[in-house]
Design a protein around this motif. Structure first.
Motif, PDB file in Angstrom:
ATOM      1  N   TRP A  20      62.281  20.202  41.403  1.00 46.38           N
ATOM      2  CA  TRP A  20      61.747  20.835  42.793  1.00 46.38           C
ATOM      3  C   TRP A  20      61.462  21.998  42.746  1.00 46.38           C
ATOM      4  CZ3 TRP A  20      60.901  17.705  47.350  1.00 46.38           C
ATOM      5  CH2 TRP A  20      60.544  18.598  48.339  1.00 46.38           C
ATOM      6  N   THR A  21      62.397  22.840  42.069  1.00 46.37           N
ATOM      7  CA  THR A  21      62.223  24.242  41.523  1.00 46.37           C
ATOM      8  C   THR A  21      60.970  24.655  40.760  1.00 46.37           C
ATOM      9  OG1 THR A  21      64.416  24.492  42.042  1.00 46.37           O
ATOM     10  CG2 THR A  21      63.458  26.233  41.185  1.00 46.37           C
ATOM     11  N   PHE A  22      60.838  23.640  39.855  1.00 41.25           N
ATOM     12  CA  PHE A  22      59.721  23.970  38.849  1.00 41.25           C
ATOM     13  C   PHE A  22      58.504  23.799  39.787  1.00 41.25           C
ATOM     14  CE2 PHE A  22      56.372  22.000  36.129  1.00 41.25           C
ATOM     15  CZ  PHE A  22      56.437  22.971  35.368  1.00 41.25           C
ATOM     16  N   HIS A  23      58.439  22.878  40.468  1.00 39.39           N
ATOM     17  CA  HIS A  23      57.121  22.341  40.961  1.00 39.39           C
ATOM     18  C   HIS A  23      56.694  23.500  41.982  1.00 39.39           C
ATOM     19  CE1 HIS A  23      54.064  20.000  42.901  1.00 39.39           C
ATOM     20  NE2 HIS A  23      54.367  20.312  44.121  1.00 39.39           N
ATOM     21  N   TYR A  24      57.519  24.075  42.732  1.00 43.87           N
ATOM     22  CA  TYR A  24      57.057  25.194  43.577  1.00 43.87           C
ATOM     23  C   TYR A  24      57.106  26.470  43.288  1.00 43.87           C
ATOM     24  CZ  TYR A  24      57.148  21.745  47.484  1.00 43.87           C
ATOM     25  OH  TYR A  24      56.564  20.628  48.263  1.00 43.87           O
ATOM     26  N   ALA A  25      57.786  26.806  42.039  1.00 45.73           N
ATOM     27  CA  ALA A  25      57.469  28.175  41.351  1.00 45.73           C
ATOM     28  C   ALA A  25      56.234  28.057  40.621  1.00 45.73           C
ATOM     29  CB  ALA A  25      58.787  28.233  40.348  1.00 45.73           C
ATOM     30  N   LYS A  26      55.769  26.663  40.144  1.00 46.32           N
ATOM     31  CA  LYS A  26      54.597  26.689  39.457  1.00 46.32           C
ATOM     32  C   LYS A  26      53.273  26.867  40.588  1.00 46.32           C
ATOM     33  CE  LYS A  26      51.538  22.401  37.889  1.00 46.32           C
ATOM     34  NZ  LYS A  26      51.200  22.267  39.361  1.00 46.32           N
TER      35      LYS A  26
END
Length: 314
Positions: free
Chosen positions: A139-145
């Motif tokens: 989830w963190t990776f997706h929204y940071a991306k």
């Protein structure tokens, strides 16, 4: 201004599309004046109506015209009238995107890092399942991306959107984040039925689709020169993940759906699946609109085998 129309200026009445009232009049305007130039002249008279807030049409109930169109192309130099619609207060696309993505990023981590704030003091001492840890990482990776893409990759065809969209979009993303993270990080979370095989399969699907989504966004960025509204037909490049363009018009949405299907499989939560379903419905609507626009703009050249978002189906 062309030599032909230098002495052919006229007085233009700017009428309200609703209510039939007169907004203002523009003197000595040329048939060669573009809508973008008209917006600037109206803004000089009505400072609260900055250009991004203005929309024009040749008829009261007609479609909005493009900024690049000239008054003569719309026959406005003959009718001496054009119809105005107030789009309301505007806000930058990038601002909205960063706000709607930053909320899910930090809200999910609140549930994950400080479970005692949400579930009670005893929750902080209970171990989390491996799937919950991976869920937080994905989830963190997706929204940071998404935030980084908004700042450094995306090139928007319009600089602003209605201010209301900020509240609508944030409500959607932030609300679903609370719903998904509440159950994935819950002390009584039930791990996937098929154990680590299911977890790793979901993770692999998620990662592959995230890379595919980024690949499409990079291709689309290179397709539109910076600072322009130029539209071209997207075709795959050397990256094999862009080959999905052979089958659909909006593979970025296809990959986005794939990412959340992988996340739902990995965490095995109904709320994640509900989020995936809601996103699929919305992205299908957007994809169909873009698909129709491509076919309208390139009627003879656009690949006929392409669907909008789901290969061979939709």
């Amino acid at each position: 201004m062309s030599a032909k129309n230098q002495g052919n200026t006229f007085r233009l009445e700017v009428l309200k599309a609703r209510g039939n009232g007169v907004l203002t009049s523009i003197d000595n305007i040329s048939p060669d004046t573009t809508i973008a130039e008209l917006k600037k002249r109206v803004a000089q008279q009505k400072s609260q109506l900055y250009p991004d807030r203005q929309s024009y049409r040749a008829e009261p109930t007609g479609k909005s015209v493009k900024d690049t169109q000239k008054l003569s192309e719309l026959n406005v130099d003959k009718t001496k009238k054009i119809y105005f619609k107030d789009l309301g207060p505007q806000i930058g696309w990038s601002t909205v995107f960063v706000a709607e993505y930053a909320g899910p990023l930090f809200m999910y981590l609140l549930f994950y890092i400080r479970p005692s704030f949400i579930y009670g003091s005893s929750a902080g001492s209970k171990p989390m399942h491996f799937a919950a840890h991976l869920g937080a990482a994905c989830w963190t990776f997706h929204y940071a991306k998404r935030i980084l893409e908004t700042l450094f990759v995306h090139r928007f065809s319009h600089s602003t959107m209605p201010l209301f969209n900020l509240f609508k979009n944030c409500s959607y993303y932030w609300g679903f984040t609370a719903l998904v993270s509440y159950f994935v990080n819950h002390p009584k979370y039930t791990p996937p039925s098929f154990g680590y095989a299911q977890i790793y399969l979901g993770l692999a699907i998620f990662i592959l689709n995230e890379i595919g989504n980024l690949s499409i966004h990079l291709l689309l960025r290179d397709l539109r020169p910076a600072g322009t509204n130029q539209r071209r037909i997207p075709y795959p490049n050397k990256n094999p993940l862009t080959n999905l363009f052979h089958l659909v018009s909006c593979p970025n949405y296809t990959y986005e759906i794939g990412s959340w299907l992988g996340f739902s499989l990995m965490t095995q939560t109904l709320t994640a699946l509900l989020f995936t379903f809601a996103g699929t419905v919305q992205m299908t609507i957007w994809a169909k609109q873009k698909h129709r626009a491509y076919k309208k703009d390139f009627p003879d050249k656009y690949p006929k085998q392409r669907k909008a978002i789901i290969p061979f189906l939709i």
